[in-house]
Design a protein around this motif. Structure first.
Motif, PDB file in Angstrom:
ATOM      1  N   LEU A 164      -5.347  -3.395  -5.942  1.00 32.86           N
ATOM      2  CA  LEU A 164      -4.875  -2.973  -5.049  1.00 32.86           C
ATOM      3  C   LEU A 164      -4.139  -4.270  -3.736  1.00 32.86           C
ATOM      4  O   LEU A 164      -3.376  -3.629  -3.060  1.00 32.86           O
ATOM      5  CB  LEU A 164      -6.387  -2.344  -4.560  1.00 32.86           C
ATOM      6  CG  LEU A 164      -7.432  -1.625  -4.927  1.00 32.86           C
ATOM      7  CD1 LEU A 164      -8.431  -1.662  -4.473  1.00 32.86           C
ATOM      8  CD2 LEU A 164      -6.075  -0.413  -3.956  1.00 32.86           C
ATOM      9  N   GLU A 165      -4.233  -5.028  -3.644  1.00 34.62           N
ATOM     10  CA  GLU A 165      -3.424  -6.621  -3.535  1.00 34.62           C
ATOM     11  C   GLU A 165      -2.218  -6.625  -3.761  1.00 34.62           C
ATOM     12  O   GLU A 165      -1.775  -6.673  -2.716  1.00 34.62           O
ATOM     13  CB  GLU A 165      -4.783  -7.893  -3.896  1.00 34.62           C
ATOM     14  CG  GLU A 165      -5.908  -7.649  -3.388  1.00 34.62           C
ATOM     15  CD  GLU A 165      -6.332  -8.421  -1.482  1.00 34.62           C
ATOM     16  OE1 GLU A 165      -5.350  -8.150  -0.975  1.00 34.62           O
ATOM     17  OE2 GLU A 165      -7.206  -6.794  -2.075  1.00 34.62           O
ATOM     18  N   THR A 166      -1.917  -6.070  -4.800  1.00 31.83           N
ATOM     19  CA  THR A 166      -0.424  -5.971  -5.045  1.00 31.83           C
ATOM     20  C   THR A 166       0.294  -4.746  -4.934  1.00 31.83           C
ATOM     21  O   THR A 166       1.423  -4.712  -5.212  1.00 31.83           O
ATOM     22  CB  THR A 166      -0.315  -7.083  -6.306  1.00 31.83           C
ATOM     23  OG1 THR A 166      -0.331  -5.716  -7.285  1.00 31.83           O
ATOM     24  CG2 THR A 166      -0.863  -7.844  -6.967  1.00 31.83           C
ATOM     25  N   ALA A 167      -0.354  -3.761  -4.876  1.00 35.02           N
ATOM     26  CA  ALA A 167       0.134  -2.485  -4.858  1.00 35.02           C
ATOM     27  C   ALA A 167       0.751  -2.018  -3.445  1.00 35.02           C
ATOM     28  O   ALA A 167       0.482  -2.669  -2.660  1.00 35.02           O
ATOM     29  CB  ALA A 167      -0.629  -0.883  -4.924  1.00 35.02           C
ATOM     30  N   ASP A 168       2.255  -1.565  -3.676  1.00 34.94           N
ATOM     31  CA  ASP A 168       3.476  -1.366  -2.356  1.00 34.94           C
ATOM     32  C   ASP A 168       2.135   0.381  -1.874  1.00 34.94           C
ATOM     33  O   ASP A 168       1.610   0.921  -2.306  1.00 34.94           O
ATOM     34  CB  ASP A 168       4.520  -0.662  -2.959  1.00 34.94           C
ATOM     35  CG  ASP A 168       4.681   0.504  -3.673  1.00 34.94           C
ATOM     36  OD1 ASP A 168       3.452   0.422  -4.539  1.00 34.94           O
ATOM     37  OD2 ASP A 168       5.676   1.204  -4.175  1.00 34.94           O
ATOM     38  N   LEU A 228      -2.163   6.108  -4.214  1.00 38.23           N
ATOM     39  CA  LEU A 228      -2.232   6.650  -6.331  1.00 38.23           C
ATOM     40  C   LEU A 228      -3.725   5.607  -6.527  1.00 38.23           C
ATOM     41  O   LEU A 228      -4.692   6.385  -7.320  1.00 38.23           O
ATOM     42  CB  LEU A 228      -1.434   6.718  -6.511  1.00 38.23           C
ATOM     43  CG  LEU A 228      -0.141   7.320  -6.219  1.00 38.23           C
ATOM     44  CD1 LEU A 228       1.232   7.292  -7.194  1.00 38.23           C
ATOM     45  CD2 LEU A 228      -0.766   8.457  -6.193  1.00 38.23           C
ATOM     46  N   VAL A 229      -3.587   4.320  -6.279  1.00 36.06           N
ATOM     47  CA  VAL A 229      -4.786   3.417  -7.155  1.00 36.06           C
ATOM     48  C   VAL A 229      -5.938   3.460  -6.710  1.00 36.06           C
ATOM     49  O   VAL A 229      -6.889   3.833  -7.147  1.00 36.06           O
ATOM     50  CB  VAL A 229      -4.186   1.455  -6.807  1.00 36.06           C
ATOM     51  CG1 VAL A 229      -5.046   0.892  -7.231  1.00 36.06           C
ATOM     52  CG2 VAL A 229      -2.933   1.811  -7.479  1.00 36.06           C
ATOM     53  N   GLU A 230      -5.970   3.441  -5.384  1.00 35.91           N
ATOM     54  CA  GLU A 230      -7.257   4.032  -4.410  1.00 35.91           C
ATOM     55  C   GLU A 230      -8.223   5.525  -5.128  1.00 35.91           C
ATOM     56  O   GLU A 230      -9.381   5.115  -5.062  1.00 35.91           O
ATOM     57  CB  GLU A 230      -7.166   3.918  -3.731  1.00 35.91           C
ATOM     58  CG  GLU A 230      -7.066   2.212  -2.501  1.00 35.91           C
ATOM     59  CD  GLU A 230      -6.928   2.888  -1.241  1.00 35.91           C
ATOM     60  OE1 GLU A 230      -7.352   4.287  -0.544  1.00 35.91           O
ATOM     61  OE2 GLU A 230      -6.913   1.711   0.031  1.00 35.91           O
TER      62      GLU A 230
END
Length: 165
Positions: free
Chosen positions: A22-26, A32-34
């Motif tokens: 989550l911290e590194t995603a754009d 999408l990650v969430e």
């Protein structure tokens, strides 16, 4: 019960590793990650319900230990759920601050419009052009007095700090 417990435990650890993403995603991949993490958490909650049922069917000497393990997994998943909500709340607050900042930066803070309105009102009141020029000259001079006063205040504050330390 044991294979389902192991599988659920494995999913919990996978979610923990996804939380780091989550911290590194754009910004595009962030949603999408969430959603992926939330879907995994929901799936684990359904597995935990099944585990609770299975733990109550364990033999009496294993039942207490099985319930403790399921409760620990529940606690871990609730902790992950809370961490995800906190991250989403922080992201929302950050996005709101960025929107407010952009809104403030897009505003023009000029006095030209205000000055023009004052001049129009003064003309309606019948003030002469000479008086109008004097007012404009005075406003121009007042700006320099204000800047000079700020600089003088800063110098005095600097000298006071130097003297007291």
């Amino acid at each position: 019960m044991e294979p389902l417990y192991q599988q659920t435990h494995k999913h919990v650890h996978e979610i923990q590793s996804h939380m780091g993403r989550l911290e590194t995603a754009d910004k595009q991949a962030l949603h999408l990650v969430e959603n992926e993490i939330q879907a995994s958490i929901d799936q684990i909650f359904s597995q935990l319900e099944r585990l609770e049922i299975l733990s109550s069917k364990e033999p009496p000497h294993k039942r207490q230990n099985a319930k403790l393990r399921v409760d620990q997994l529940k606690y871990d998943v609730q902790h992950l759920q809370t961490a995800l909500r906190n991250f989403q709340h922080q992201r929302y607050a950050r996005e709101q601050q960025e929107r407010q900042r952009e809104e403030l930066l897009s505003r023009t803070f000029t006095t030209n419009g205000t000055q023009k309105k004052i001049l129009d009102i003064a003309n309606m009141l019948g003030l002469s052009n000479t008086v109008m020029r004097l007012i404009e000259k005075r406003a121009f001079q007042d700006k320099y007095f204000m800047i000079g006063g700020m600089l003088l205040t800063c110098v005095v504050m600097f000298l006071v700090v130097q003297y007291l330390t």
